[in-house]
Design an enzyme around this catalytic site. Structure first.
Site, PDB file in Angstrom:
ATOM      1  N   ILE A 165      -4.677  -9.539   2.620  1.00 21.55           N
ATOM      2  CA  ILE A 165      -3.895  -8.575   3.390  1.00 21.55           C
ATOM      3  C   ILE A 165      -3.157  -7.687   2.395  1.00 21.55           C
ATOM      4  CG2 ILE A 165      -2.103  -8.251   5.125  1.00 21.55           C
ATOM      5  CD1 ILE A 165      -2.765 -11.040   6.185  1.00 21.55           C
ATOM      6  N   LEU A 166      -3.266  -6.390   2.577  1.00 19.84           N
ATOM      7  CA  LEU A 166      -2.767  -5.443   1.576  1.00 19.84           C
ATOM      8  C   LEU A 166      -1.292  -5.108   1.800  1.00 19.84           C
ATOM      9  CD1 LEU A 166      -5.866  -3.062   1.368  1.00 19.84           C
ATOM     10  CD2 LEU A 166      -5.380  -5.144   0.046  1.00 19.84           C
ATOM     11  N   HIS A 167      -0.465  -6.160   1.854  1.00 17.27           N
ATOM     12  CA  HIS A 167       0.983  -5.964   2.010  1.00 17.27           C
ATOM     13  C   HIS A 167       1.519  -5.049   0.904  1.00 17.27           C
ATOM     14  CE1 HIS A 167       1.188  -9.358   4.853  1.00 17.27           C
ATOM     15  NE2 HIS A 167       0.564 -10.113   3.958  1.00 17.27           N
ATOM     16  N   ASP A 168       1.406  -5.513  -0.331  1.00 12.02           N
ATOM     17  CA  ASP A 168       2.010  -4.822  -1.475  1.00 12.02           C
ATOM     18  C   ASP A 168       1.334  -3.491  -1.802  1.00 12.02           C
ATOM     19  OD1 ASP A 168       3.756  -6.943  -1.603  1.00 12.02           O
ATOM     20  OD2 ASP A 168       2.724  -7.951  -3.240  1.00 12.02           O
ATOM     21  N   THR A 173       2.154  -4.080   7.546  1.00 12.42           N
ATOM     22  CA  THR A 173       1.233  -4.580   6.511  1.00 12.42           C
ATOM     23  C   THR A 173       0.208  -5.573   7.048  1.00 12.42           C
ATOM     24  OG1 THR A 173       2.723  -6.388   5.824  1.00 12.42           O
ATOM     25  CG2 THR A 173       2.985  -4.266   4.711  1.00 12.42           C
TER      26      THR A 173
END
Length: 293
Positions: free
Chosen positions: A227-230, A186
């Protein structure tokens, strides 16, 4: 179409709101419910409702879950994005569904009612999911879990795991088919300045509201590039075209003075499909195209 339940700690990092947008805008998913976890779960639920309000969605139940870890007593603070609710609290409370069931009974009922397999997407601490599995072990045979959390390639306690390591250990040992979308992949999925500008210039009402949430997050954290973790976990629930996975046995450390919350690969039968690589540029482009439509 995949039946999903989204469990979120929306309101702190901005990626939860971005993930909710992606889930609600993906025709591949049938979002059965959204539940909130950790901290001020009521404010988190109102943030979910507020996004749905902008999208004209009124038929997806929103349920508050557990506010504290299984074994720890932590203070409850307002999420930084709560500022975007000013003037809306009363209106949102008019929509509040006062479901008296526990979060475990709520999630279990949705899974039991579904003729098809349900995918739980966990993008927060795993407290709600652990309680549900502990009280309803049969769920491991009827549902799957895609979770944003953990990290196998570095010595680090990722946030969602570290908030409730005992819950995470219960989930990993439950036998539920599990895909771990961790920091290993991620952290590579970043909205650059151009994408942030595109997002904030959208005229879509739901994106305009999430942009306000993003402003609150940026002001609070001094961050500039989400940051596009989810969102990556949401996408992985219906396609693995962006990630490569490897079966591993993951053990959650709960006792170490310095290692509590670590997700450690160990010998033994795999209990998780762990994301080990990501086509990050392709995913971020996909995300932008999907949420801006």
């Amino acid at each position: 179409m995949v039946n999903v339940i989204l469990d979120t700690d929306i309101g702190d990092d901005i990626d939860d709101a971005l993930a909710l947008l992606l889930a609600l805008k993906s025709s591949e998913l049938n979002v059965r419910a959204v539940s909130t976890v950790y901290g001020d779960v009521k404010t988190r639920a109102m943030l979910v409702l507020r996004i749905m309000e902008e999208m004209g969605i009124r038929d997806i139940p929103v349920k508050t879950g557990v506010s504290k870890p299984l074994l720890e007593d932590r203070s409850i603070e307002k999420p930084n994005q709560a500022a975007t609710l000013e003037g809306w609290e009363g209106k949102l409370l008019d929509r509040w569904q006062n479901d008296r069931r526990s979060i475990a009974d709520f999630i279990a009922s949705l899974i039991e009612e579904s003729a098809e397999e349900t995918v739980i997407i966990s993008i927060g601490p795993l407290t709600n999911i652990a309680l549900t599995l502990a009280l309803n072990p049969w769920i491991a045979d009827k549902a799957k879990l895609v979770m944003m959390g953990g990290c196998f390639s570095k010595q680090i306690a990722e946030y969602n795991i570290s908030r409730d390591p005992e819950a995470a250990r219960i989930v990993f040992e439950s036998g539920i088919p599990l895909t771990m979308v961790g920091l290993d992949v991620t952290l590579k999925c970043v909205m650059n300045n151009e994408y942030v500008k595109m997002f904030k210039s959208s005229v879509l009402p739901e994106v305009r509201f999430v942009s306000k949430m993003m402003d609150a997050w940026m002001s609070h954290t001094k961050s500039t590039n989400p940051i596009l973790h989810d969102p990556l976990a949401v996408a992985t629930s219906f396609t693995q075209s962006f990630v490569a996975v490897r079966p591993m046995r993951i053990r959650v450390e709960v006792r170490g003075e310095y290692t509590r919350g670590f997700t450690v690969p160990v010998e033994g039968k795999p209990n998780a499909n762990v994301c080990v690589d990501v086509k990050n540029e392709a995913f971020v482009e996909f995300f932008m195209n999907r949420v801006l439509k």
